[in-house]
Scaffold this motif. Structure first.
Motif, PDB file in Angstrom:
ATOM      1  N   ASP A   1      17.796  46.211  -7.927  1.00  0.00           N
ATOM      2  CA  ASP A   1      17.494  45.381  -6.148  1.00  0.00           C
ATOM      3  C   ASP A   1      16.498  46.226  -5.303  1.00  0.00           C
ATOM      4  OD1 ASP A   1      17.573  43.412  -7.871  1.00  0.00           O
ATOM      5  OD2 ASP A   1      20.202  43.231  -6.412  1.00  0.00           O
ATOM      6  N   PHE A   2      17.499  47.072  -4.955  1.00  0.00           N
ATOM      7  CA  PHE A   2      16.505  48.452  -4.317  1.00  0.00           C
ATOM      8  C   PHE A   2      15.030  48.604  -4.292  1.00  0.00           C
ATOM      9  CE2 PHE A   2      21.229  50.881  -3.861  1.00  0.00           C
ATOM     10  CZ  PHE A   2      21.574  50.198  -3.679  1.00  0.00           C
ATOM     11  N   ASP A   3      14.897  48.635  -5.798  1.00  0.00           N
ATOM     12  CA  ASP A   3      13.189  49.073  -5.699  1.00  0.00           C
ATOM     13  C   ASP A   3      12.016  47.569  -5.092  1.00  0.00           C
ATOM     14  OD1 ASP A   3      11.425  50.162  -6.390  1.00  0.00           O
ATOM     15  OD2 ASP A   3      11.526  49.165  -8.645  1.00  0.00           O
ATOM     16  N   LEU A   4      13.142  46.733  -5.467  1.00  0.00           N
ATOM     17  CA  LEU A   4      12.173  45.390  -4.733  1.00  0.00           C
ATOM     18  C   LEU A   4      12.793  45.214  -3.710  1.00  0.00           C
ATOM     19  CD1 LEU A   4      11.683  43.260  -8.007  1.00  0.00           C
ATOM     20  CD2 LEU A   4      10.282  45.241  -7.654  1.00  0.00           C
ATOM     21  N   ALA A   5      14.184  45.866  -2.606  1.00  0.00           N
ATOM     22  CA  ALA A   5      13.897  45.120  -1.732  1.00  0.00           C
ATOM     23  C   ALA A   5      12.756  45.043  -0.867  1.00  0.00           C
ATOM     24  CB  ALA A   5      15.170  46.033  -1.278  1.00  0.00           C
ATOM     25  N   ILE A   6      11.367  45.277  -1.006  1.00  0.00           N
ATOM     26  CA  ILE A   6       9.936  45.631   0.419  1.00  0.00           C
ATOM     27  C   ILE A   6      10.219  44.060   0.299  1.00  0.00           C
ATOM     28  CG2 ILE A   6       9.280  46.099  -1.422  1.00  0.00           C
ATOM     29  CD1 ILE A   6       8.587  46.460   2.552  1.00  0.00           C
ATOM     30  N   LEU A   7      10.129  43.156  -0.973  1.00  0.00           N
ATOM     31  CA  LEU A   7       9.840  41.856  -1.070  1.00  0.00           C
ATOM     32  C   LEU A   7      10.899  40.693  -0.511  1.00  0.00           C
ATOM     33  CD1 LEU A   7      10.034  41.371  -5.542  1.00  0.00           C
ATOM     34  CD2 LEU A   7       7.708  41.909  -3.206  1.00  0.00           C
ATOM     35  N   SER A   8      11.800  41.099   0.295  1.00  0.00           N
ATOM     36  CA  SER A   8      12.298  40.424   1.490  1.00  0.00           C
ATOM     37  C   SER A   8      12.815  40.876   2.882  1.00  0.00           C
ATOM     38  CB  SER A   8      14.260  40.403   0.937  1.00  0.00           C
ATOM     39  OG  SER A   8      14.286  41.475   0.701  1.00  0.00           O
ATOM     40  N   ALA A   9      11.707  41.853   3.320  1.00  0.00           N
ATOM     41  CA  ALA A   9      11.148  42.638   4.566  1.00  0.00           C
ATOM     42  C   ALA A   9      10.956  41.162   5.375  1.00  0.00           C
ATOM     43  CB  ALA A   9      10.335  43.462   4.354  1.00  0.00           C
ATOM     44  N   THR A  10      11.123  42.079   6.528  1.00  0.00           N
ATOM     45  CA  THR A  10       9.940  40.676   7.192  1.00  0.00           C
ATOM     46  C   THR A  10       8.493  40.523   6.809  1.00  0.00           C
ATOM     47  OG1 THR A  10       9.077  42.405   8.926  1.00  0.00           O
ATOM     48  CG2 THR A  10      11.700  41.671   9.518  1.00  0.00           C
ATOM     49  N   TRP A  11       7.828  40.066   7.450  1.00  0.00           N
ATOM     50  CA  TRP A  11       6.581  38.805   6.837  1.00  0.00           C
ATOM     51  C   TRP A  11       5.573  39.920   6.955  1.00  0.00           C
ATOM     52  CZ3 TRP A  11       3.812  37.700   3.435  1.00  0.00           C
ATOM     53  CH2 TRP A  11       2.318  37.225   3.155  1.00  0.00           C
TER      54      TRP A  11
END
Length: 217
Positions: free
Chosen positions: A134-144
């Protein structure tokens, strides 16, 4: 070097300091390579920030930290075996740090899992692996705004591919994420980030469709 503190904190007691410093120097040079626009030291820093935030929920934070350090050690956007190569590289390095065999094996399996971002059913301590993924893919849920910057960095890492080839390949990768029953594994990420990540991915796919027709927008 910003990640020195995280490195020293993750090392086992009694480690040879010269060996540890040499391994960190080599890692830092690899992540600082000019062809890395996203999979670089900044990506590691973002993951370590999340590790610190969720530290109390993780059973072996030191082992997760070492997994973070080595998960993208080898990165070539034209290769298809980066995770396998990184895992093997990690094993060789971690043996020099005298880690326990079972700890090295866990880190190897964790790095390999970052290829599919799925939890292997036979891996021990799935809790910690779930957080690592989940840490590795956290960027996918960043602000637009942050997500668009990330997408631009990924494009730069694949600049050897022309517009049309990249567009098709990138949409295929993004669509794969949307087909998963879930992107994230841990309850907190699922509840707080899953919907945001899916919305960002859909927006990028839509933007890529338009860019496929009008390359210069």
């Amino acid at each position: 070097m910003v990640i020195t503190k995280e490195w020293m904190a993750a090392l086992p007691l009694g480690v040879n300091e010269q060996v540890a410093e040499s391994l960190l120097s080599e890692l830092s040079s690899m992540y600082a390579s000019p062809h890395r626009h996203y999979h670089n030291l900044e990506h590691l820093r973002a993951m370590f920030k999340l590790l610190e935030h969720y530290k109390l929920e993780i059973l072996a934070p030191d082992i997760v930290a070492l997994s973070i350090f080595y998960h993208d050690a080898i990165y070539d956007s034209s290769a298809g075996n980066n995770e396998e190569a990184s895992a093997e590289y990690a094993v060789g390095c971690l043996q020099k740090l005298s880690l326990a065999v079972n700890e090295i094996e866990w880190i190897k399996e964790a790095i390999l899992a970052t290829k599919s971002h799925q939890l292997p059913v036979d891996v021990s301590n799935q809790n910690d692996l779930a957080y690592l993924l989940d840490f590795d893919l956290a960027i996918l849920s960043a602000t637009w705004t942050e997500y668009k910057k990330y997408a631009g960095c990924i494009r730069k890492e694949y600049q050897q591919y022309n517009h049309f080839a990249y567009n098709i390949g990138r949409r295929k990768v993004l669509s794969h994420f949307l087909k998963k029953p879930f992107i994230y594994h841990t309850p907190g990420f699922k509840n707080e980030r899953e919907a945001i990540a899916r919305n960002n991915i859909k927006k990028e796919i839509n933007w890529l469709r338009w860019k496929f027709i009008f390359p210069f927008i």
